[in-house]
Design a protein around this motif. Structure first.
Motif, PDB file in Angstrom:
ATOM      1  N   LEU A 117       0.828  -1.203   0.000  1.00 33.75           N
ATOM      2  CA  LEU A 117       0.000   0.000   0.000  1.00 33.75           C
ATOM      3  C   LEU A 117       0.864   1.255   0.000  1.00 33.75           C
ATOM      4  N   VAL A 118       1.875   1.299   0.866  1.00 32.47           N
ATOM      5  CA  VAL A 118       2.754   2.474   0.923  1.00 32.47           C
ATOM      6  C   VAL A 118       3.478   2.663  -0.409  1.00 32.47           C
ATOM      7  N   ALA A 119       3.891   1.557  -1.037  1.00 34.94           N
ATOM      8  CA  ALA A 119       4.552   1.652  -2.343  1.00 34.94           C
ATOM      9  C   ALA A 119       3.606   2.243  -3.386  1.00 34.94           C
ATOM     10  N   LYS A 120       2.335   1.825  -3.352  1.00 39.29           N
ATOM     11  CA  LYS A 120       1.339   2.374  -4.280  1.00 39.29           C
ATOM     12  C   LYS A 120       1.125   3.867  -4.022  1.00 39.29           C
ATOM     13  N   ILE A 121       1.060   4.237  -2.746  1.00 34.43           N
ATOM     14  CA  ILE A 121       0.883   5.648  -2.387  1.00 34.43           C
ATOM     15  C   ILE A 121       2.059   6.471  -2.902  1.00 34.43           C
ATOM     16  N   ASN A 122       3.276   5.980  -2.663  1.00 34.15           N
ATOM     17  CA  ASN A 122       4.469   6.686  -3.146  1.00 34.15           C
ATOM     18  C   ASN A 122       4.425   6.858  -4.658  1.00 34.15           C
TER      19      ASN A 122
END
Length: 235
Positions: A117-122
């Protein structure tokens, strides 16, 4: 309606999620990545919040009470062009296509991996805003560390720390979950040429516990690892 003299809050991410335990877990990872975060639990709350605040990205569940996520997605897209990332257990081809037709930028299946999820947000931040802005704010439970101002807040109240206490807390928070050797901490904070003694580290650890722990005699954040050093735990 927000008047011109009212303060409009700015958040990196608004999450619309009625599963509170899931939201609590994802909040830890998102704030650890240095994004400001706000949670609402219904579609109606989300639309009201967006009318009165500035948000840079929306994380949206589909199965919500009353107003479902697809309706929210459509209304948010009518309001503007902020990135919308759907997180849902509804992952049929029809549901995903519907989400994209209504304006979603990406779609993740529950249960979601927090790191993914954090990778997608970034990735979305980089694509939409040009860069992933590294902030100078760290969050750890009810603590907020403003690195640019070298200030620490607990429950939004300033914690008075001296320079060494601040540096000690910062290095421990940035290495959360890792056991840090006493000598490593001492030389990192006081330097190899320091005339201080290792006992100075113990004194500063105790002073820090007195300021950030609920019960300094039974610390939950700064743990002693006997014979080695200390480990900082997220609450």
């Amino acid at each position: 309606m927000v008047g011109f003299d009212e303060v409009v809050s700015v958040f990196d991410i608004l999450m619309v999620e009625d599963e509170k335990e899931l939201a609590k877990l994802l909040k830890i990872y998102i704030e650890r990545a240095n994004y400001t975060f706000q949670l609402v639990t219904s579609g109606e709350e989300a639309l009201d919040f967006l009318k009165n605040n500035t948000v840079k990205m929306l994380l949206l569940d589909i199965t919500l009470p009353n107003l479902d996520g697809f309706v929210v997605c459509r209304e948010v897209r009518r309001m503007g062009s902020i990135p919308i990332l759907i997180i849902s257990a509804r992952v049929s081809k029809e549901d995903q296509l519907n989400g994209f037709r209504l304006g979603a930028d990406d779609y993740l299946e529950k249960p979601v991996d927090p790191d993914l999820l954090v990778a997608k947000i970034n990735s979305l931040f980089t694509r939409v805003y040009g860069v992933h802005i590294e902030k100078e704010i760290l969050y750890s439970g009810n603590l907020m560390i403003d690195k640019s101002a070298r200030k620490v807040y607990k429950e939004k109240t300033l914690v008075e720390l001296n320079a060494k206490e601040y540096e000690l807390l910062l290095i421990m928070v940035e290495n959360s979950g890792k056991t840090l050797d006493k000598d490593f901490l001492f030389y990192k904070i006081w330097g190899v040429d320091s005339f201080s003694e290792n006992q100075t580290l113990t004194v500063h650890i105790n002073m820090l516990r007195n300021k950030i722990e609920e019960n300094p005699k039974k610390p939950l954040r700064i743990k002693t690892v006997w014979g080695i050093g200390y480990r900082y735990e997220e609450l």
